[in-house]
Write an enzyme that holds these catalytic residues in place. Structure first.
Site, mmCIF file in Angstrom:
data_model
loop_
_atom_site.group_PDB
_atom_site.id
_atom_site.type_symbol
_atom_site.label_atom_id
_atom_site.label_comp_id
_atom_site.label_asym_id
_atom_site.label_seq_id
_atom_site.Cartn_x
_atom_site.Cartn_y
_atom_site.Cartn_z
ATOM 1 C CG ASP A 135 32.293 -2.097 -52.680
ATOM 2 O OD1 ASP A 135 33.135 -1.508 -53.186
ATOM 3 O OD2 ASP A 135 31.341 -2.708 -53.360
ATOM 4 C CD GLU A 187 34.843 -9.688 -56.222
ATOM 5 O OE1 GLU A 187 33.848 -9.616 -57.104
ATOM 6 O OE2 GLU A 187 35.630 -8.731 -55.891
ATOM 7 C CG ASP A 223 34.517 -3.554 -59.263
ATOM 8 O OD1 ASP A 223 34.880 -4.156 -58.262
ATOM 9 O OD2 ASP A 223 33.670 -2.781 -59.112
HETATM 10 C C1 GLC Z 1 31.636 -1.982 -56.988
HETATM 11 C C2 GLC Z 1 33.265 -1.547 -56.684
HETATM 12 C C3 GLC Z 1 33.191 0.175 -56.385
HETATM 13 C C4 GLC Z 1 32.495 0.731 -57.436
HETATM 14 C C5 GLC Z 1 30.955 -0.048 -57.844
HETATM 15 C C6 GLC Z 1 30.291 0.722 -59.111
HETATM 16 O O1 GLC Z 1 31.006 -1.891 -55.644
HETATM 17 O O2 GLC Z 1 33.781 -2.156 -55.756
HETATM 18 O O3 GLC Z 1 34.179 0.519 -56.117
HETATM 19 O O4 GLC Z 1 32.405 2.032 -57.021
HETATM 20 O O5 GLC Z 1 31.143 -1.191 -57.981
HETATM 21 O O6 GLC Z 1 31.104 0.469 -60.343
#
Ligand code: GLC
Length: 647
Positions: free
Chosen positions: A404, A309, A306
């Site tokens: 998200d 980007e 995650d």
């Molecule tokens: C980002 C991710 C989401 C996750 C959050 C906390 O927003 O896209 O899926 O729950 O971070 O880690």
């Protein structure tokens, strides 16, 4: 036929694996070669445009503008120019049929006839690009040729096709265990649970919070005996904290991105100030991939990358900007953050320094590649890996989820539009946060969303901190949720087989209707029905309060109604029909002369499922089923066996 046209000085993206010859004169487009390199092309009145992977709006991309500039923005409005991934491939289908892949890690703006005067304009920023042009007999044929040059899809294990439960905010092993036990007690099938940032010590990658998860190895093992896998999140930034071995080694070896002055660039993400690994260098990718040993030593075999980007809350140059007001509906435009990406630098293999801005769109995809290659060395069986950010090419190393989204009917519909578009760009293993990440999912929305996710390779319920708890058992009549999710398990002999066959022959798994019914003008324009593999057509209910919907059948099919207990099959004539679909049922269609193998019983998890013990639904006579143990890396179409339907 595929040709390559080179413009300026392209930076390697690793998207294309085949050797495509340089084609001479530019076809289909005219080019203004001042920077940005601007390509224009005229459309016929009835031309449609397919592709562009993870972008907002419908399956036909004509009539709007899009931007490839990977960005973390949770307010997924139609007007949002770019999402988390950049997938610069599209097909023009109509008077002329051809595909174009603008292969560059820099920013690309697509104007897909937004003025309505029949012009496509694609502007690619410096320093250069390779444009791949594909001529074919029809749009599907063009896509298959494209998939042929970018290499095959990542192959997850069977368990990754099971149902996954996730939530940002699960605080401890006990809480996750309670969630799992609740599913088991109610007979809601479940294969994995995700561990969001709270499993870590202060959100630091490659650590475990010893208070919340005091005996992780044992915990992972215990869950496995219940047929459950745990999937930790891994963020791109490494916390600045001397004494942490990953940080120390990264510093010592010069593996992080730098600022203008050549010092390590600092950006704030979940753990506070971090440095970003410079994934553009093979040596750094190898090092980062090795770090996953921390997780594989704990017995983990699923991973969720995650914030790649990369997402940046603030930098050493820019204080935190307030999040936009969701009520005002103001999406965070990447423009506001351009300076961040111009502020930090990568070193390419040849020693040249480039700003992240110039190579921005490959960063997240190269994180996936780093982890995928690392995991390939660490594990002798297939693993689950999915990422938020991506670029074409990353599909060979992992899947993606679409970030998200929110608990809205609009985002459910967007999930349907995304699936074929992502498949066209190689991302077969994909899905959305089922039920929606932001906002509060009502019972009706979650049930309808699950009925879509039953057919998407990644089927994960995930929601944000502070939103309504979204586990199925929190809603009235959990047996309705069990009914819908059980369909996934009954269909897995088909879904797994179709996914693996599509991946192995470099084909699509989820297709738009247009690709399945060439020459049928109605099918060509339908956006809310999809083809899943070679036998199934789905027509999900996507409207609040609807009792059912209108379905278009281009050919006679078998209508299958699943009520949680059994399949009821009836013949359905070609044409348009109205169907009623109660919330606890799912209706889907089997194409003419096709078969769908379904498991004879449902299961608590894939570990209990026998993919070879099937009955065959539909009017076909034979089905080629792909079968393996669900883990082997030795996958090939030779593993297919032919099933015959008794007359
Ligand atoms: C980002 C991710 C989401 C996750 C959050 C906390 O927003 O896209 O899926 O729950 O971070 O880690």
């Amino acid at each position: 036929m595929i040709t390559r046209y080179t413009c300026g000085t392209p930076v390697e993206t690793y998207a294309v694996t085949a050797d495509v010859p340089e084609g001479g004169a530019l076809q289909h487009f005219s080019l203004d070669s001042r920077e940005p390199f601007t390509f224009s092309c005229r459309l016929g009145a009835d031309d449609l445009i397919f592709g562009l992977g993870e972008t907002m709006r419908g399956i036909n991309k004509r009539g709007f503008r899009y931007l490839s500039f990977n960005y973390d923005d949770p307010y997924h409005k139609d007007e949002m120019p770019s999402m988390y991934g950049s997938h610069n491939f599209f097909v023009v289908d109509g008077d002329r049929t051809f595909g174009a892949f603008f292969d560059t890690p820099a920013r690309v703006a697509f104007d897909m006839d937004s003025a309505g005067d029949g012009t496509i304009t694609v502007s690619c920023e410096a320093p250069g690009l390779c444009l791949y042009l594909i001529d074919g007999t029809d749009a599907y044929n063009v896509v298959k040729q494209f998939l042929g040059i970018i290499g095959p899809s990542f192959l997850p294990p069977l368990w990754a096709f099971g149902y996954g439960q996730s939530r940002w905010g699960y605080k401890s092993d006990k809480e996750i265990r309670r969630v799992a036990d609740k599913h088991r007690a109610l007979g809601i099938p479940l294969d994995y649970l995700c561990m969001d940032i709270d499993y870590m010590d202060r959100y630091i990658d490659f650590t475990v919070n010893g208070h919340r998860f005091p005996a992780m190895t044992q915990y992972v093992e215990d869950m496995k005996t219940k047929g459950l896998h745990l999937v930790p999140i891994v963020d791109a930034g490494i916390k600045i904290e001397p004494g942490n071995p990953v940080y120390d080694e990264g510093i010592q070896k010069g593996y992080f991105c730098t600022n203008r002055e050549g010092e390590n660039f600092q950006a704030e993400v979940w753990p506070g100030m971090t440095h970003f690994p410079d994934f553009l260098r093979a040596e750094v990718r190898e090092w980062f991939g090795e770090q996953y040993k921390f997780y594989t030593d704990l017995g983990l075999d699923g991973f969720w990358n995650d914030m790649n980007e990369p997402a940046i809350f603030s930098t050493e140059y820019r204080a935190k900007t307030a999040k936009p007001d969701a009520e005002r509906g103001d999406p965070v435009q990447p423009e506001r953050h351009i300076a961040d990406f111009k502020d930090f630098f990568h070193r390419l293999e040849d020693g040249t320094r480039v700003s992240n801005y110039e190579v921005h769109n490959i960063y997240g995809g190269l994180m996936t590649r780093a982890s995928g290659e690392g995991l390939d060395r660490l594990l002798d069986r297939r693993y689950l890996l999915f990422s938020r950010s991506s670029y074409i090419g990353a599909h060979r190393y992992g899947g993606i989820w679409t970030g998200d989204n929110a608990s809205t009917w609009h985002m459910l519909r967007q999930n349907v539009y995304h699936m074929p578009s992502l498949n066209m760009c190689g991302f077969l293993f994909s899905g959305a946060d089922t039920g929606g990440f932001g906002g509060n999912a009502g019972r009706e929305l979650l049930l309808r969303w699950l009925a879509v996710s039953v057919f998407t390779p990644l089927m994960r319920n995930h929601s944000a901190l502070g939103t309504r708890r979204q586990e199925c058992y929190r809603y009235q009549n959990p047996e309705d949720f069990k009914a819908v999710i059980s369909l996934r398990y009954r269909l897995l002999p088909y879904l797994y087989s179709e996914f693996m066959k599509a991946a192995l022959r470099q084909d699509m798994f989820i297709l738009p209707m247009a690709f399945g019914f060439l020459g049928d003008e109605t099918a060509r324009r339908i956006e809310d029905q999809l083809l899943v593999g070679e036998s199934i057509m789905i027509a999900p209910v996507l409207e609040k309060g609807a009792l059912g919907r209108k379905v278009y059948l281009p050919e006679p099919m078998t209508e299958v109604r699943w009520d949680g207990e059994e399949f009821r099959c009836t013949g359905a004539d070609a044409g348009t029909r109205e169907i009623t679909v109660p919330l606890n049922e799912v209706v889907f269609y089997i194409r003419k002369d096709c078969l769908v193998p379904v498991a004879k019983t449902t299961a608590a998890s894939t570990a209990e499922l026998d993919l070879s013990d099937v009955e065959l639904l539909g009017t076909g006579t034979t089905y080629r089923q792909y079968l393996d143990d669900g883990y082997t890396k030795d996958c090939s179409l030779e593993r297919c066996t032919v099933l015959q339907k008794e007359p």
